[in-house]
Design a protein around this motif. Structure first.
Motif, mmCIF file in Angstrom:
data_model
loop_
_atom_site.group_PDB
_atom_site.id
_atom_site.type_symbol
_atom_site.label_atom_id
_atom_site.label_comp_id
_atom_site.label_asym_id
_atom_site.label_seq_id
_atom_site.Cartn_x
_atom_site.Cartn_y
_atom_site.Cartn_z
ATOM 1 N N ALA A 92 2.323 7.460 -22.957
ATOM 2 C CA ALA A 92 2.413 8.874 -23.397
ATOM 3 C C ALA A 92 3.570 9.756 -23.009
ATOM 4 O O ALA A 92 4.374 10.524 -23.623
ATOM 5 C CB ALA A 92 1.061 9.739 -23.602
ATOM 6 N N ALA A 93 3.840 9.704 -21.660
ATOM 7 C CA ALA A 93 4.930 10.453 -20.788
ATOM 8 C C ALA A 93 6.174 10.104 -21.506
ATOM 9 O O ALA A 93 7.057 11.162 -21.574
ATOM 10 C CB ALA A 93 4.455 10.205 -19.429
ATOM 11 N N TYR A 94 6.415 8.815 -21.579
ATOM 12 C CA TYR A 94 7.665 8.350 -22.121
ATOM 13 C C TYR A 94 7.975 8.647 -23.506
ATOM 14 O O TYR A 94 9.199 8.934 -23.709
ATOM 15 C CB TYR A 94 7.713 6.820 -22.139
ATOM 16 N N ALA A 95 7.020 9.065 -24.247
ATOM 17 C CA ALA A 95 7.194 9.590 -25.651
ATOM 18 C C ALA A 95 7.459 11.259 -25.411
ATOM 19 O O ALA A 95 8.335 11.676 -26.463
ATOM 20 C CB ALA A 95 5.798 9.482 -26.585
ATOM 21 N N PHE A 96 7.314 11.732 -24.548
ATOM 22 C CA PHE A 96 7.616 13.271 -24.408
ATOM 23 C C PHE A 96 8.968 13.689 -23.570
ATOM 24 O O PHE A 96 9.308 14.425 -23.821
ATOM 25 C CB PHE A 96 6.411 14.134 -24.139
ATOM 26 N N ALA A 97 8.931 12.827 -22.733
ATOM 27 C CA ALA A 97 10.006 13.073 -21.519
ATOM 28 C C ALA A 97 11.112 11.690 -21.363
ATOM 29 O O ALA A 97 10.478 10.846 -21.506
ATOM 30 C CB ALA A 97 9.421 13.472 -20.316
ATOM 31 N N PRO A 98 12.346 11.878 -20.731
ATOM 32 C CA PRO A 98 13.260 11.019 -20.622
ATOM 33 C C PRO A 98 12.590 9.788 -19.737
ATOM 34 O O PRO A 98 11.900 10.374 -18.552
ATOM 35 C CB PRO A 98 14.395 11.507 -20.219
ATOM 36 N N ALA A 99 12.835 8.726 -19.597
ATOM 37 C CA ALA A 99 12.571 7.809 -18.832
ATOM 38 C C ALA A 99 12.846 7.901 -17.118
ATOM 39 O O ALA A 99 12.174 7.591 -16.149
ATOM 40 C CB ALA A 99 13.140 6.408 -19.213
ATOM 41 N N THR A 100 14.196 8.483 -17.062
ATOM 42 C CA THR A 100 14.610 8.889 -15.658
ATOM 43 C C THR A 100 13.831 10.052 -15.203
ATOM 44 O O THR A 100 14.028 10.446 -13.997
ATOM 45 C CB THR A 100 16.198 9.120 -15.784
ATOM 46 N N LEU A 101 12.896 10.901 -15.838
ATOM 47 C CA LEU A 101 12.190 11.861 -15.203
ATOM 48 C C LEU A 101 10.742 11.193 -14.879
ATOM 49 O O LEU A 101 10.272 11.398 -13.855
ATOM 50 C CB LEU A 101 11.891 12.797 -16.364
ATOM 51 N N VAL A 102 10.144 10.323 -15.775
ATOM 52 C CA VAL A 102 8.816 9.720 -15.674
ATOM 53 C C VAL A 102 8.679 8.708 -14.598
ATOM 54 O O VAL A 102 7.853 8.867 -13.909
ATOM 55 C CB VAL A 102 8.401 9.206 -17.163
ATOM 56 N N THR A 103 9.636 7.932 -14.491
ATOM 57 C CA THR A 103 9.762 6.635 -13.583
ATOM 58 C C THR A 103 9.872 7.145 -12.206
ATOM 59 O O THR A 103 8.933 6.424 -11.273
ATOM 60 C CB THR A 103 11.041 5.672 -13.909
ATOM 61 N N PRO A 104 10.589 8.037 -11.858
ATOM 62 C CA PRO A 104 10.545 8.285 -10.295
ATOM 63 C C PRO A 104 9.454 8.981 -9.798
ATOM 64 O O PRO A 104 9.024 8.633 -8.547
ATOM 65 C CB PRO A 104 11.920 9.322 -10.174
ATOM 66 N N LEU A 105 8.684 9.648 -10.835
ATOM 67 C CA LEU A 105 7.258 10.196 -10.344
ATOM 68 C C LEU A 105 6.372 8.997 -9.958
ATOM 69 O O LEU A 105 5.214 9.397 -9.309
ATOM 70 C CB LEU A 105 6.724 10.973 -11.542
ATOM 71 N N GLY A 106 6.670 7.773 -10.313
ATOM 72 C CA GLY A 106 5.712 6.700 -9.623
ATOM 73 C C GLY A 106 5.671 6.649 -8.172
ATOM 74 O O GLY A 106 4.630 5.745 -7.888
ATOM 75 N N ALA A 107 6.652 7.454 -7.670
ATOM 76 C CA ALA A 107 6.349 7.344 -6.304
ATOM 77 C C ALA A 107 5.234 8.030 -5.624
ATOM 78 O O ALA A 107 4.531 7.776 -4.494
ATOM 79 C CB ALA A 107 7.421 8.059 -5.710
ATOM 80 N N LEU A 108 4.509 8.996 -6.399
ATOM 81 C CA LEU A 108 3.362 9.378 -5.997
ATOM 82 C C LEU A 108 2.202 8.394 -5.949
ATOM 83 O O LEU A 108 1.248 8.581 -5.258
ATOM 84 C CB LEU A 108 3.031 10.731 -7.314
ATOM 85 N N SER A 109 2.093 7.373 -6.942
ATOM 86 C CA SER A 109 1.356 6.353 -6.647
ATOM 87 C C SER A 109 1.306 5.605 -5.431
ATOM 88 O O SER A 109 0.393 5.154 -5.027
ATOM 89 C CB SER A 109 1.471 5.335 -7.938
ATOM 90 N N VAL A 110 2.682 5.481 -4.756
ATOM 91 C CA VAL A 110 2.823 4.734 -3.382
ATOM 92 C C VAL A 110 1.806 5.786 -2.569
ATOM 93 O O VAL A 110 1.300 5.181 -1.723
ATOM 94 C CB VAL A 110 4.145 5.110 -3.116
ATOM 95 N N LEU A 111 2.083 6.981 -2.575
ATOM 96 C CA LEU A 111 1.030 8.028 -1.628
ATOM 97 C C LEU A 111 -0.448 7.721 -1.931
ATOM 98 O O LEU A 111 -1.087 7.712 -0.933
ATOM 99 C CB LEU A 111 1.610 9.414 -1.983
ATOM 100 N N VAL A 112 -0.629 7.787 -3.171
ATOM 101 C CA VAL A 112 -2.104 7.583 -3.599
ATOM 102 C C VAL A 112 -2.699 6.216 -2.911
ATOM 103 O O VAL A 112 -3.816 6.280 -2.454
ATOM 104 C CB VAL A 112 -2.385 7.797 -5.114
ATOM 105 N N SER A 113 -1.811 5.086 -3.141
ATOM 106 C CA SER A 113 -2.368 3.982 -2.758
ATOM 107 C C SER A 113 -2.461 3.880 -1.326
ATOM 108 O O SER A 113 -3.275 3.474 -0.732
ATOM 109 C CB SER A 113 -1.434 2.838 -3.388
ATOM 110 N N ALA A 114 -1.418 4.392 -0.606
ATOM 111 C CA ALA A 114 -1.461 4.337 0.619
ATOM 112 C C ALA A 114 -2.474 4.964 1.468
ATOM 113 O O ALA A 114 -3.170 4.493 2.441
ATOM 114 C CB ALA A 114 -0.019 4.678 1.433
ATOM 115 N N VAL A 115 -2.985 6.347 0.865
ATOM 116 C CA VAL A 115 -3.639 7.105 1.691
ATOM 117 C C VAL A 115 -5.259 6.411 1.132
ATOM 118 O O VAL A 115 -5.995 6.425 2.215
ATOM 119 C CB VAL A 115 -3.950 8.344 0.876
ATOM 120 N N LEU A 116 -5.289 5.931 0.144
ATOM 121 C CA LEU A 116 -6.954 5.342 -0.240
ATOM 122 C C LEU A 116 -6.903 3.976 0.293
ATOM 123 O O LEU A 116 -8.179 3.589 0.764
ATOM 124 C CB LEU A 116 -6.771 5.055 -1.725
ATOM 125 N N SER A 117 -5.659 3.282 0.707
ATOM 126 C CA SER A 117 -6.064 2.083 1.363
ATOM 127 C C SER A 117 -6.331 2.343 3.110
ATOM 128 O O SER A 117 -7.267 1.584 3.479
ATOM 129 C CB SER A 117 -4.517 1.380 1.472
#
Length: 373
Positions: free
Chosen positions: A76-101
């Motif tokens: 849904a985010a890609y439908a509302f915002a450019p891909a170059t905005l949505v994709t870099p925010l995937g770095a937050l999943s690195v933080l979430v995964s690292a902390v939970l790991s």
């Protein structure tokens, strides 16, 4: 003014959806890994060896559902915002995964890893502020014209050929030895899946607006292509997670996936042609910051280093006496029961072998540590 207000509204909706998706996606890695570990403990054929026993594991399915929710929000985010905005925010999943790991998988995150996570967030923030604006694509017919561009056709053919070569020739020989093989397959295929998501998002927005997009062959072609791409990504991502450390797979996957998506988006939507100089520098700088963060997270993950041991490293050096600078006199001693206990813990954390086998539990100063070495 109304169009600007509408753009801002879409921007914030896309931003909120992208951030929420990273939470679900980051958590999904942990759930999947827990499920795969349970299967390995029970003696089932592992996913890295071609097994599919994870399909009977409820934790794996919980991870898949979590990833599905995250991907839906990302969709849904890609439908509302450019891909170059949505994709870099995937770095937050690195933080979430690292902390939970570190909490649920006992995968320690040292000081380097924590700094790497912060750099990922900082770099992503910089990229968001300097993200290029894509050409507006408001209909499936406009999307069809974009897909017919010779540059994108060449790019898509290269992606398909390279993916097939990796799957057929490289993965069977080197997939279980090198983490990059499976991740490269997921990443390059992912660039095409994002393009499909963008097109389907536009089609769904048209559908809610009353346009009969279900009669368009392009809509169904994009859907079929998306299903194929996502199926390949899930399969090889499971293999990578089963064989390699989660804190290793997640950040490397993010880097290569982001590079692939940015390249695909730049070719498909011609985003970089209208960028200012400072915007281009900001985007590149933000991404390089993320790369440095990923390197810190991955390259030093096996080093047993903490803030408590920093003073001892500065005094002794990592090799015990071979450091170019000596911060304290060699004959200095720490007195007092509390001070001794504090230094014992620091030395034991930095040099466990020297502490346990050579010092017999005594306090190791710079002078007698040199004797032990």
């Amino acid at each position: 003014m109304d169009s600007e207000a509408a753009y801002r509204s879409d921007f914030y909706i896309g931003l909120a959806l992208a951030v929420s998706s990273t939470i679900f996606i980051g958590g999904s890695f942990i759930l999947k890994k827990k499920g795969l570990l349970r299967l390995a403990k029970n003696g089932s054929t592992r996913a890295g060896q071609g097994g599919y026993a994870y399909l009977k594991e409820w934790l794996w399915w919980a991870g898949l559902i979590s990833m599905g929710i995250g991907e839906a929000a990302n969709f849904a985010a890609y439908a509302f915002a450019p891909a170059t905005l949505v994709t870099p925010l995937g770095a937050l999943s690195v933080l979430v995964s690292a902390v939970l790991s570190s909490y649920f998988l006992s995968e320690r995150l040292n000081v380097h890893g924590k700094i790497g996570c912060l750099l990922c967030i900082f770099g992503s923030t910089v990229m968001v502020f300097h993200a290029p604006q894509e050409e507006e694509v408001a209909s499936l017919s406009a999307m069809a014209e974009k897909l017919k561009d010779p540059g994108f056709i060449v790019f898509a053919v290269c992606i398909v050929v390279s993916s097939m070569a990796l799957i057929i020739f490289v993965a069977p020989r080197y997939g279980q030895k090198n983490v990059l093989v499976y991740i490269l397959i997921c990443s390059v295929i992912g660039s095409l899946s994002v393009s499909c998501v963008k097109g389907l998002g536009i089609g769904i927005k048209e559908l809610f607006a009353g346009t009969a997009v279900l009669k368009e062959p392009l809509f169904w072609a994009l859907l079929v292509c998306l299903v194929i791409c996502v199926s390949i990504q899930i399969s090889y991502l499971n293999k990578a997670l089963d064989i390699f450390n989660t804190s290793l797979v997640t950040p490397i996957y993010y880097v290569f996936f982001t590079i692939s998506v940015m390249a695909c988006s730049a070719i498909l939507f011609k985003e970089w042609l209208r960028m200012s100089t400072d915007g281009a520098i900001g985007t590149v700088s933000g991404f390089l910051t993320i790369i440095i963060g990923i390197f810190l997270l991955h390259g030093f993950k096996d080093i047993n280093f903490s803030l408590d041991s920093l003073p001892l490293y500065l005094q002794l050096g990592p090799q015990g006496g071979n450091q170019p600078y000596v911060a304290l006199p060699t004959d200095e001693r720490i007195t007092g029961d509390e001070s001794n206990q504090t230094k014992e813990r620091s030395i034991k954390g930095c040099f466990p072998e020297s502490y346990d086998k050579r010092s017999n539990g005594s306090v190791v100063t710079q002078e007698n540590f040199t004797k032990f070495a």
